[in-house]
Write a protein that holds these residues in place. Structure first.
Motif, PDB file in Angstrom:
ATOM      1  N   TYR A  41       0.830  -1.206   0.000  1.00 40.89           N
ATOM      2  CA  TYR A  41       0.000   0.000   0.000  1.00 40.89           C
ATOM      3  C   TYR A  41       0.866   1.260   0.000  1.00 40.89           C
ATOM      4  N   ALA A  42       2.090   1.161   0.566  1.00 39.54           N
ATOM      5  CA  ALA A  42       3.008   2.308   0.556  1.00 39.54           C
ATOM      6  C   ALA A  42       3.259   2.779  -0.880  1.00 39.54           C
ATOM      7  N   HIS A  45       0.871   5.379  -1.854  1.00 35.96           N
ATOM      8  CA  HIS A  45       1.236   6.697  -1.305  1.00 35.96           C
ATOM      9  C   HIS A  45       2.385   7.315  -2.112  1.00 35.96           C
ATOM     10  N   SER A 116       6.572  -6.284   9.148  1.00 36.66           N
ATOM     11  CA  SER A 116       5.755  -5.213   9.749  1.00 36.66           C
ATOM     12  C   SER A 116       4.750  -5.814  10.737  1.00 36.66           C
ATOM     13  N   GLY A 141      -2.607  -7.545   3.157  1.00 31.50           N
ATOM     14  CA  GLY A 141      -1.240  -8.040   3.241  1.00 31.50           C
ATOM     15  C   GLY A 141      -0.735  -8.123   4.668  1.00 31.50           C
ATOM     16  N   ALA A 161     -12.645  -5.656   8.441  1.00 27.58           N
ATOM     17  CA  ALA A 161     -12.508  -5.823   6.992  1.00 27.58           C
ATOM     18  C   ALA A 161     -13.730  -5.234   6.303  1.00 27.58           C
ATOM     19  N   SER A 181     -15.168  -2.785   8.618  1.00 27.57           N
ATOM     20  CA  SER A 181     -14.247  -1.654   8.815  1.00 27.57           C
ATOM     21  C   SER A 181     -14.835  -0.332   8.348  1.00 27.57           C
ATOM     22  N   MET A 204      -4.409   1.740  10.848  1.00 26.53           N
ATOM     23  CA  MET A 204      -3.719   2.083   9.598  1.00 26.53           C
ATOM     24  C   MET A 204      -4.576   2.850   8.607  1.00 26.53           C
ATOM     25  N   THR A 205      -5.753   3.324   9.034  1.00 27.29           N
ATOM     26  CA  THR A 205      -6.628   4.034   8.099  1.00 27.29           C
ATOM     27  C   THR A 205      -6.559   5.540   8.304  1.00 27.29           C
ATOM     28  N   PHE A 228      -2.109   5.519   6.974  1.00 24.34           N
ATOM     29  CA  PHE A 228      -3.247   6.438   6.806  1.00 24.34           C
ATOM     30  C   PHE A 228      -3.832   6.188   5.419  1.00 24.34           C
ATOM     31  N   GLY A 230      -6.717   5.943   4.392  1.00 22.80           N
ATOM     32  CA  GLY A 230      -7.839   6.805   4.030  1.00 22.80           C
ATOM     33  C   GLY A 230      -7.391   8.173   3.544  1.00 22.80           C
ATOM     34  N   LEU A 253       8.520   0.629   9.449  1.00 21.39           N
ATOM     35  CA  LEU A 253       9.491  -0.468   9.328  1.00 21.39           C
ATOM     36  C   LEU A 253      10.917  -0.014   8.994  1.00 21.39           C
ATOM     37  N   LEU A 299      -5.993  -2.029  -5.699  1.00 21.83           N
ATOM     38  CA  LEU A 299      -5.667  -1.711  -4.297  1.00 21.83           C
ATOM     39  C   LEU A 299      -6.491  -0.535  -3.788  1.00 21.83           C
ATOM     40  N   PRO A 304      -8.664  -6.327  -3.312  1.00 21.71           N
ATOM     41  CA  PRO A 304      -7.784  -7.500  -3.203  1.00 21.71           C
ATOM     42  C   PRO A 304      -7.696  -8.058  -1.786  1.00 21.71           C
ATOM     43  N   GLY A 306      -4.839 -10.561   0.607  1.00 17.01           N
ATOM     44  CA  GLY A 306      -3.507 -11.165   0.646  1.00 17.01           C
ATOM     45  C   GLY A 306      -2.451 -10.334  -0.060  1.00 17.01           C
TER      46      GLY A 306
HETATM   47  N1  LIG Z   1       4.371   1.818   8.878  1.00 15.94           N
HETATM   48  C1  LIG Z   1       4.884   0.766   8.238  1.00 15.94           C
HETATM   49  O1  LIG Z   1       6.065   0.418   8.370  1.00 15.94           O
HETATM   50  C2  LIG Z   1       3.998  -0.014   7.315  1.00 15.94           C
HETATM   51  C3  LIG Z   1       4.446  -1.187   6.722  1.00 15.94           C
HETATM   52  C4  LIG Z   1       3.563  -1.890   5.897  1.00 15.94           C
HETATM   53  C5  LIG Z   1       2.280  -1.404   5.679  1.00 15.94           C
HETATM   54  N2  LIG Z   1       1.905  -0.245   6.258  1.00 15.94           N
HETATM   55  C6  LIG Z   1       0.546   0.268   6.105  1.00 15.94           C
HETATM   56  O2  LIG Z   1      -0.323  -0.793   6.426  1.00 15.94           O
HETATM   57  C7  LIG Z   1      -1.510  -0.680   5.690  1.00 15.94           C
HETATM   58  C8  LIG Z   1      -1.765  -1.987   4.959  1.00 15.94           C
HETATM   59  O3  LIG Z   1      -0.745  -2.156   3.988  1.00 15.94           O
HETATM   60  P1  LIG Z   1      -0.763  -3.398   2.995  1.00 15.94           P
HETATM   61  O4  LIG Z   1       0.349  -3.162   2.038  1.00 15.94           O
HETATM   62  O5  LIG Z   1      -0.792  -4.644   3.791  1.00 15.94           O
HETATM   63  O6  LIG Z   1      -2.134  -3.193   2.213  1.00 15.94           O
HETATM   64  P2  LIG Z   1      -3.486  -4.101   2.249  1.00 15.94           P
HETATM   65  O7  LIG Z   1      -3.926  -4.237   3.658  1.00 15.94           O
HETATM   66  O8  LIG Z   1      -3.246  -5.336   1.473  1.00 15.94           O
HETATM   67  O9  LIG Z   1      -4.503  -3.199   1.438  1.00 15.94           O
HETATM   68  C9  LIG Z   1      -5.016  -2.018   1.987  1.00 15.94           C
HETATM   69  C10 LIG Z   1      -6.324  -2.268   2.749  1.00 15.94           C
HETATM   70  O10 LIG Z   1      -6.562  -1.141   3.568  1.00 15.94           O
HETATM   71  C11 LIG Z   1      -7.957  -1.055   3.848  1.00 15.94           C
HETATM   72  N3  LIG Z   1      -8.390   0.336   3.703  1.00 15.94           N
HETATM   73  C12 LIG Z   1      -8.955   1.059   4.677  1.00 15.94           C
HETATM   74  N4  LIG Z   1      -9.250   2.264   4.240  1.00 15.94           N
HETATM   75  C13 LIG Z   1      -8.901   2.320   2.943  1.00 15.94           C
HETATM   76  C14 LIG Z   1      -9.002   3.319   1.936  1.00 15.94           C
HETATM   77  N5  LIG Z   1      -9.548   4.519   2.189  1.00 15.94           N
HETATM   78  N6  LIG Z   1      -8.542   3.036   0.692  1.00 15.94           N
HETATM   79  C15 LIG Z   1      -7.999   1.842   0.423  1.00 15.94           C
HETATM   80  N7  LIG Z   1      -7.871   0.849   1.355  1.00 15.94           N
HETATM   81  C16 LIG Z   1      -8.337   1.092   2.609  1.00 15.94           C
HETATM   82  C17 LIG Z   1      -8.668  -1.973   2.859  1.00 15.94           C
HETATM   83  O11 LIG Z   1      -9.122  -3.113   3.597  1.00 15.94           O
HETATM   84  P3  LIG Z   1     -10.686  -3.228   4.039  1.00 15.94           P
HETATM   85  O12 LIG Z   1     -11.499  -2.842   2.835  1.00 15.94           O
HETATM   86  O13 LIG Z   1     -10.830  -4.647   4.407  1.00 15.94           O
HETATM   87  O14 LIG Z   1     -10.867  -2.279   5.180  1.00 15.94           O
HETATM   88  C18 LIG Z   1      -7.567  -2.358   1.893  1.00 15.94           C
HETATM   89  O15 LIG Z   1      -7.775  -3.635   1.329  1.00 15.94           O
HETATM   90  C19 LIG Z   1      -1.351   0.538   4.790  1.00 15.94           C
HETATM   91  O16 LIG Z   1      -1.903   1.660   5.435  1.00 15.94           O
HETATM   92  C20 LIG Z   1       0.169   0.683   4.700  1.00 15.94           C
HETATM   93  O17 LIG Z   1       0.570   1.972   4.357  1.00 15.94           O
HETATM   94  C21 LIG Z   1       2.727   0.462   7.061  1.00 15.94           C
END
Ligand SMILES: NC(=O)c1ccc[n+]([C@@H]2O[C@H](COP(=O)([O-])OP(=O)(O)OC[C@H]3O[C@@H](n4cnc5c(N)ncnc54)[C@H](OP(=O)(O)O)[C@@H]3O)[C@@H](O)[C@H]2O)c1
Length: 314
Positions: A41-42, A45, A116, A141, A161, A181, A204-205, A228, A230, A253, A299, A304, A306
């Motif tokens: 998801y990064a 961004h 993470s 993920g 979710a 969610s 994480m939203t 974030f 959202g 991370l 995304l 998606p 996983g």
């Molecule tokens: N800080 C760190 O080191 C770090 C490391 C890895 C990931 N992250 C963060 O963790 C989160 C998940 O990352 P991921 O790569 O594993 O992605 P992911 O969970 O596979 O996909 C993103 C999920 O976020 C949810 N979501 C909630 N609000 C959303 C919005 N407004 N638009 C799109 N998706 C939204 C959705 O799930 P639902 O529809 O089921 O709610 C979506 O499927 C992200 O925010 C990412 O930036 C941070």
């Protein structure tokens, strides 16, 4: 080599397939032939120029790959960009040999999202057996791995979710209860699902979801914020934190990349857990390299589940 190059910030269509020179070898780095490039998801961004670490254009996105070194080792590793390509340069400190028991598709789910999930639960939140933990995007993920790791550690998982299908998947992965969610009454639904306030929560939203999740945390509880998705960063009232003795921590991370024990320890634990079958990375869609824009469309649409990846041979 073929690579996805961003020459401007914007929507998914700024991700275009081009022929570009291979990366120059650099001290401390390993050049690999990429098999699968992880999508995170990064990357969304980064494309929209809202990532924590700004990037300069032109830019090849992608922060993790699984591939083969020139010496024939099968490795998975992290990078700062350059992953959506046929050849990528990985820093040796964050590159690991993949055990035979772990497939390429599993390995690419572990480097960024697996590490993470691990450090969010066990370094930031310090979740212990019997505690309740809220896990957002529980079929995504990071989330699908966090659900399994927390349940495996004896925690009671409340998975959030956005669709019925994803909630069912989260339950199959080990969530004790699931919550929509997108619900406006998210706080009440978490309280109902958990049977009261929760000891720990991941968030994480951002925006209203942060506030609604924080409101479900018990006095003396902990919340770790790591995204974030959202698009709206949240603010926190220090008065609220004082009144309820709540700890809110942040997590990114890359802050662990220079730590000589944190990632090697979690990576070993993750490989072992996959090897003994107690952790099953959820393999999502694998797209052809040239279809990176399609993957980003999906995304953003929250469809998606996983781990998403790009197959660079296709
Ligand atoms: N800080 C760190 O080191 C770090 C490391 C890895 C990931 N992250 C963060 O963790 C989160 C998940 O990352 P991921 O790569 O594993 O992605 P992911 O969970 O596979 O996909 C993103 C999920 O976020 C949810 N979501 C909630 N609000 C959303 C919005 N407004 N638009 C799109 N998706 C939204 C959705 O799930 P639902 O529809 O089921 O709610 C979506 O499927 C992200 O925010 C990412 O930036 C941070």
């Amino acid at each position: 080599m073929r690579a996805i190059v961003m020459r401007e910030f914007g929507g998914p269509d700024v991700l275009r397939l081009e022929d570009v020179p291979e990366p120059e070898p650099r001290g401390g780095h390993t050049l690999v032939d990429v098999t699968l490039a992880g999508i995170n998801y990064a990357d969304v961004h980064v494309r929209g120029d809202s990532y924590l670490a700004p990037v300069e254009l032109p830019y090849i996105p992608g922060n993790e790959v699984v591939g083969t070194t020139d010496g024939g080792r099968r490795v998975v590793g992290l990078s700062r960009g350059g992953g959506y390509a046929e050849r990528a340069l990985l820093h040796r400190r964050v590159t690991w040999d993949v055990p035979d028991a772990v497939t390429d598709a599993q390995a690419v789910a572990l480097a960024l999202q697996g590490n993470s999930a691990w450090h969010l639960l066990f370094t930031a939140l310090r979740v212990t057996e019997g505690e309740t933990v809220v896990v957002p995007a529980a079929a995504g993920g990071v989330g699908s791995l966090a659900v399994q790791l927390a349940a495996r550690a004896g925690a009671k998982v409340i998975g959030l979710a956005g669709s019925a299908e994803k909630r069912e998947l989260a339950q199959d992965l080990g969530a004790h209860a699931v919550v929509d969610s997108t619900a406006h009454d998210l706080t009440e639904r978490i309280l109902d699902a958990a049977g009261g306030p929760v000891q720990t929560a991941l968030e994480m939203t951002g925006g209203a979801t942060f506030a609604r999740t924080l409101a479900a945390v018990a006095p003396c509880g902990r919340l770790a914020v790591y995204g974030f998705a959202g698009g709206e960063l949240a603010s926190v009232s220090t008065r609220d934190l004082m009144e309820r003795s709540i700890t809110v921590s942040g997590f990114w991370l890359p802050q662990l990349y220079a730590d000589r024990t944190a990632l090697p320890t979690s990576m070993r634990a993750l490989f072992d857990a996959v090897g003994d079958g107690s952790l099953k990375p959820l393999t999502g869609t694998t797209y052809a390299l040239g279809n990176a824009a399609r993957a980003h469309h999906d995304l953003a649409a929250r469809t998606p589940t996983g781990k998403l990846a790009l197959d660079v041979a296709r």
